[in-house]
Write a protein that holds these residues in place. Structure first.
Motif, PDB file in Angstrom:
ATOM      1  N   LYS A  54       0.883  -1.167   0.000  1.00 55.68           N
ATOM      2  CA  LYS A  54       0.000   0.000   0.000  1.00 55.68           C
ATOM      3  C   LYS A  54       0.917   1.212   0.000  1.00 55.68           C
ATOM      4  N   GLU A  55       0.907   2.000  -1.074  1.00 58.42           N
ATOM      5  CA  GLU A  55       1.838   3.139  -1.112  1.00 58.42           C
ATOM      6  C   GLU A  55       1.171   4.359  -1.715  1.00 58.42           C
ATOM      7  N   GLN A  56       1.485   5.500  -1.143  1.00 61.89           N
ATOM      8  CA  GLN A  56       0.943   6.753  -1.678  1.00 61.89           C
ATOM      9  C   GLN A  56       1.680   7.080  -2.978  1.00 61.89           C
ATOM     10  N   VAL A  57       0.897   7.386  -4.052  1.00 62.80           N
ATOM     11  CA  VAL A  57       1.547   7.658  -5.340  1.00 62.80           C
ATOM     12  C   VAL A  57       1.320   9.091  -5.817  1.00 62.80           C
ATOM     13  N   ALA A  58       0.419   9.823  -5.163  1.00 63.17           N
ATOM     14  CA  ALA A  58       0.208  11.243  -5.467  1.00 63.17           C
ATOM     15  C   ALA A  58      -0.610  11.794  -4.298  1.00 63.17           C
ATOM     16  N   ASP A  59      -0.835  13.105  -4.289  1.00 58.07           N
ATOM     17  CA  ASP A  59      -1.632  13.694  -3.204  1.00 58.07           C
ATOM     18  C   ASP A  59      -2.983  12.986  -3.112  1.00 58.07           C
ATOM     19  N   LEU A  97      -0.394   9.453 -28.840  1.00 60.41           N
ATOM     20  CA  LEU A  97      -0.385  10.796 -28.261  1.00 60.41           C
ATOM     21  C   LEU A  97      -1.098  10.714 -26.912  1.00 60.41           C
ATOM     22  N   VAL A  98      -0.379  11.057 -25.835  1.00 60.67           N
ATOM     23  CA  VAL A  98      -0.951  10.954 -24.490  1.00 60.67           C
ATOM     24  C   VAL A  98      -1.244  12.367 -23.992  1.00 60.67           C
ATOM     25  N   LEU A  99      -2.498  12.631 -23.651  1.00 60.16           N
ATOM     26  CA  LEU A  99      -2.889  13.969 -23.188  1.00 60.16           C
ATOM     27  C   LEU A  99      -3.410  13.851 -21.772  1.00 60.16           C
ATOM     28  N   HIS A 100      -2.859  14.621 -20.837  1.00 58.01           N
ATOM     29  CA  HIS A 100      -3.331  14.523 -19.447  1.00 58.01           C
ATOM     30  C   HIS A 100      -3.576  15.910 -18.864  1.00 58.01           C
ATOM     31  N   ALA A 101      -4.669  16.020 -18.089  1.00 55.69           N
ATOM     32  CA  ALA A 101      -4.974  17.273 -17.380  1.00 55.69           C
ATOM     33  C   ALA A 101      -5.018  16.988 -15.887  1.00 55.69           C
ATOM     34  N   ASP A 102      -4.478  17.912 -15.102  1.00 52.29           N
ATOM     35  CA  ASP A 102      -4.509  17.725 -13.641  1.00 52.29           C
ATOM     36  C   ASP A 102      -4.368  19.066 -12.951  1.00 52.29           C
ATOM     37  N   ARG A 103      -4.465  19.006 -11.594  1.00 54.54           N
ATOM     38  CA  ARG A 103      -4.309  20.249 -10.836  1.00 54.54           C
ATOM     39  C   ARG A 103      -2.847  20.683 -10.807  1.00 54.54           C
ATOM     40  N   SER A 104      -1.977  19.725 -10.578  1.00 57.73           N
ATOM     41  CA  SER A 104      -0.556  20.062 -10.432  1.00 57.73           C
ATOM     42  C   SER A 104       0.258  18.807 -10.686  1.00 57.73           C
ATOM     43  N   GLU A 105       1.541  18.976 -10.740  1.00 55.21           N
ATOM     44  CA  GLU A 105       2.469  17.856 -10.875  1.00 55.21           C
ATOM     45  C   GLU A 105       2.261  16.862  -9.705  1.00 55.21           C
ATOM     46  N   ALA A 106       2.156  17.397  -8.492  1.00 61.56           N
ATOM     47  CA  ALA A 106       2.053  16.529  -7.308  1.00 61.56           C
ATOM     48  C   ALA A 106       0.726  15.769  -7.251  1.00 61.56           C
ATOM     49  N   ALA A 107      -0.307  16.334  -7.882  1.00 60.79           N
ATOM     50  CA  ALA A 107      -1.620  15.693  -7.824  1.00 60.79           C
ATOM     51  C   ALA A 107      -1.792  14.631  -8.916  1.00 60.79           C
ATOM     52  N   MET A 146       8.970   4.619 -25.928  1.00 60.14           N
ATOM     53  CA  MET A 146       8.255   4.396 -27.195  1.00 60.14           C
ATOM     54  C   MET A 146       8.608   5.549 -28.143  1.00 60.14           C
ATOM     55  N   PRO A 147       9.384   5.273 -29.191  1.00 60.17           N
ATOM     56  CA  PRO A 147       9.910   6.361 -30.019  1.00 60.17           C
ATOM     57  C   PRO A 147       8.822   7.203 -30.692  1.00 60.17           C
ATOM     58  N   ASN A 148       7.647   6.626 -30.918  1.00 59.85           N
ATOM     59  CA  ASN A 148       6.597   7.396 -31.599  1.00 59.85           C
ATOM     60  C   ASN A 148       5.501   7.837 -30.644  1.00 59.85           C
ATOM     61  N   ALA A 149       5.810   7.880 -29.360  1.00 53.60           N
ATOM     62  CA  ALA A 149       4.819   8.339 -28.383  1.00 53.60           C
ATOM     63  C   ALA A 149       5.184   9.736 -27.906  1.00 53.60           C
ATOM     64  N   LYS A 150       4.136  10.530 -27.596  1.00 54.05           N
ATOM     65  CA  LYS A 150       4.372  11.900 -27.146  1.00 54.05           C
ATOM     66  C   LYS A 150       3.409  12.197 -26.007  1.00 54.05           C
ATOM     67  N   LEU A 151       3.883  12.921 -25.005  1.00 54.62           N
ATOM     68  CA  LEU A 151       3.029  13.270 -23.859  1.00 54.62           C
ATOM     69  C   LEU A 151       2.871  14.785 -23.806  1.00 54.62           C
ATOM     70  N   VAL A 152       1.619  15.238 -23.641  1.00 61.31           N
ATOM     71  CA  VAL A 152       1.357  16.672 -23.476  1.00 61.31           C
ATOM     72  C   VAL A 152       0.467  16.835 -22.249  1.00 61.31           C
ATOM     73  N   SER A 153       0.825  17.782 -21.365  1.00 65.49           N
ATOM     74  CA  SER A 153       0.035  17.946 -20.137  1.00 65.49           C
ATOM     75  C   SER A 153      -0.538  19.358 -20.034  1.00 65.49           C
ATOM     76  N   TRP A 154      -1.708  19.422 -19.381  1.00 63.42           N
ATOM     77  CA  TRP A 154      -2.336  20.702 -19.034  1.00 63.42           C
ATOM     78  C   TRP A 154      -2.483  20.693 -17.515  1.00 63.42           C
ATOM     79  N   LEU A 155      -1.720  21.502 -16.825  1.00 64.97           N
ATOM     80  CA  LEU A 155      -1.801  21.518 -15.367  1.00 64.97           C
ATOM     81  C   LEU A 155      -2.279  22.898 -14.917  1.00 64.97           C
ATOM     82  N   ALA A 156      -3.165  22.904 -13.906  1.00 62.61           N
ATOM     83  CA  ALA A 156      -3.700  24.186 -13.438  1.00 62.61           C
ATOM     84  C   ALA A 156      -2.604  25.012 -12.758  1.00 62.61           C
ATOM     85  N   ALA A 157      -1.680  24.329 -12.072  1.00 62.67           N
ATOM     86  CA  ALA A 157      -0.617  25.055 -11.363  1.00 62.67           C
ATOM     87  C   ALA A 157       0.273  25.775 -12.380  1.00 62.67           C
TER      88      ALA A 157
END
Ligand code: HEM
Length: 393
Positions: free
Chosen positions: A161-166, A290-300, A314-325
């Motif tokens: 059992k481990e904490q992985v984010a806030d 294409l990986v798209l993620h939205a969150d409150r912050s990096e820690a959340a 993965m050479p043809n994978a790309k990550l884009v994030s939208w964070l409120a912080a």
């Protein structure tokens, strides 16, 4: 197929039935749980009864099924049936229970419609109910027959059992007996029964995330108002044994599609995305993703290191994030898919809060992505599918 005798009766009454559902469902559920209080012990979620989403989903899906039979006489709304059947089987629902829902639902309909519930009206809706029930029972039988065992729940021991984010904790379980385990497919979930304060068992579904072989791993965000997640977070400890179902869920990657993928998530909705990335990194690392993620912050953001790790391999994978912080993500604020290029011919998988998914889906459709290429997983009863002709037709 609906009989010629029932068709005009359903056509004439579907409007009134759909309109009366909010009045019919409370009576239906009250009488069912008075007669069968055991159904609240391990089968129905009390929280979804209180907030009304499950009753609306169940009754609403019957009206939606009827409307489908009128508009598309030669087919069934397969996507809706499949979602419901997977949910039912994850809870261990058996065909013997269908007369229970029938009895109490039709009692409530008759009481609500009064004189308008003529024998013809009741017979026509009876036919709709049993067409739908039989279709569900058939799919559910098929799902049960694919399992490695013939039990609905098996005991599993919590081994970490481990904490992985806030406010987010990962739980890993191993079998606590010798029941054979059904292998899971990325994107599937399990039901877990938790004994709550007053001694009732309450089931919840959680997406499976990658684990050691022979284990089951889930990641849970605590809802302080919730009935089950605070118990998992605060009371369940390593060594405790919980009842866990076989894996179910039909939001999985199509093995016959090898085109580009867009994986969209917000908050804890990242869990199926992590499962998909794990499968892709192992089986198809060259895939365009294409990986798209939205969150409150990096820690959340749960699983951020995992997601970055898969994408980097993965050479043809790309990550884009939208964070409120401010300053933490690639973009600040709400996800706006017009800020990225969606690959031509992509299949899209989404998971996150309903309002988030509705907004992203509209943006994608406005940008030219066909509605049928957009798949989604919703945590909790799905009221969206019942009002979306594009998906159910
Ligand atoms: C969930 C429809 C029969 C127990 C659902 C959902 C729908 C539905 C639409 C929500 C699925 C989701 O989006 O998660 C139906 C229909 C039925 C039927 C159309 C009959 C033709 C039954 C029966 C039982 C049952 C006979 C048990 C007595 C449940 C439970 C859930 C569920 C426990 C999950 C509830 C929750 O977690 O809140 N059903 N159902 N259903 N159904 Fe059924």
């Amino acid at each position: 197929m609906l009989s010629e005798k029932s068709r005009p009766v359903i056509e004439a009454t579907i409007g009134i039935i759909a309109e009366r559902i909010p009045n019919i469902t409370p009576v239906f559920y009250k009488s069912m749980f008075e007669a069968r209080p055991d159904l609240l012990d391990g089968m129905f979620s009390r929280a979804n009864q209180k907030n009304g989403t499950q009753p609306q989903a169940l009754a609403g899906s019957i009206a939606m099924f009827a409307s489908h039979l009128l508009n598309h006489p030669d087919s069934y709304p397969d996507e809706v049936l499949s979602r419901v059947a997977h949910k039912h089987t994850s809870l261990g629902l058996l065909p013997e229970e269908y007369p229970t829902v029938h009895e109490h639902l039709f009692g409530a309909i008759a009481a609500d419609l009064g004189d308008a519930a003529t024998p013809e009206v009741v017979a026509a809706w009876d036919e709709v109910y049993w067409l739908m029930a039989d279709a569900l029972i058939k799919i559910e039988k098929g799902l049960y027959s694919q399992q490695a065992n013939d039990v609905m729940f098996a005991p599993f021991r919590l081994i970490s059992k481990e904490q992985v984010a806030d406010g987010v904790v990962a739980f890993e379980f191993e079998p606590a007996d010798d029941t054979p385990m059904t292998p899971s497919v990325a994107g599937q979930y399990i039901s877990i029964q938790v004994v709550v304060k007053d001694g009732l068992r309450q089931p919840r579904q959680f997406t499976l995330v990658p684990s050691d072989p022979g284990h089951r791993r889930i990641v849970v965000r605590e809802d302080p108002e919730g009935e089950v997640s605070p118990i998992l977070h605060e009371d369940i400890e390593v060594g405790d044994v919980l009842e866990i179902s076989n894996p179910y869920g039909d939001v999985t990657l199509d093995p016959d599609f090898d085109g580009p993928l867009v994986l969209v998530s917000a908050g804890i909705g990242v869990t199926p995305v992590v499962a998909f990335l794990d499968q892709l990194a192992r089986e198809d690392p060259e895939r365009e993703v294409l990986v798209l993620h939205a969150d409150r912050s990096e820690a959340a953001w749960p699983g951020r290191e995992l997601v970055r790790d898969y994408v980097s391999r993965m050479p043809n994978a790309k990550l884009v994030s939208w964070l409120a912080a401010p300053g933490e993500g690639d973009f600040e604020g709400h996800m706006d898919v017009s800020q990225v290029e969606i690959p031509e011919g992509a299949e899209v998988f989404m998971c996150g809060p309903l309002a988030f998914m509705q907004s992203v889906r509209s943006q994608l459709v406005a940008g030219g992505v066909p509605g049928r290429a957009i798949h989604y997983e919703i945590f909790g009863p799905d009221l969206w599918m019942l009002h979306d002709e594009a998906r159910t037709a």
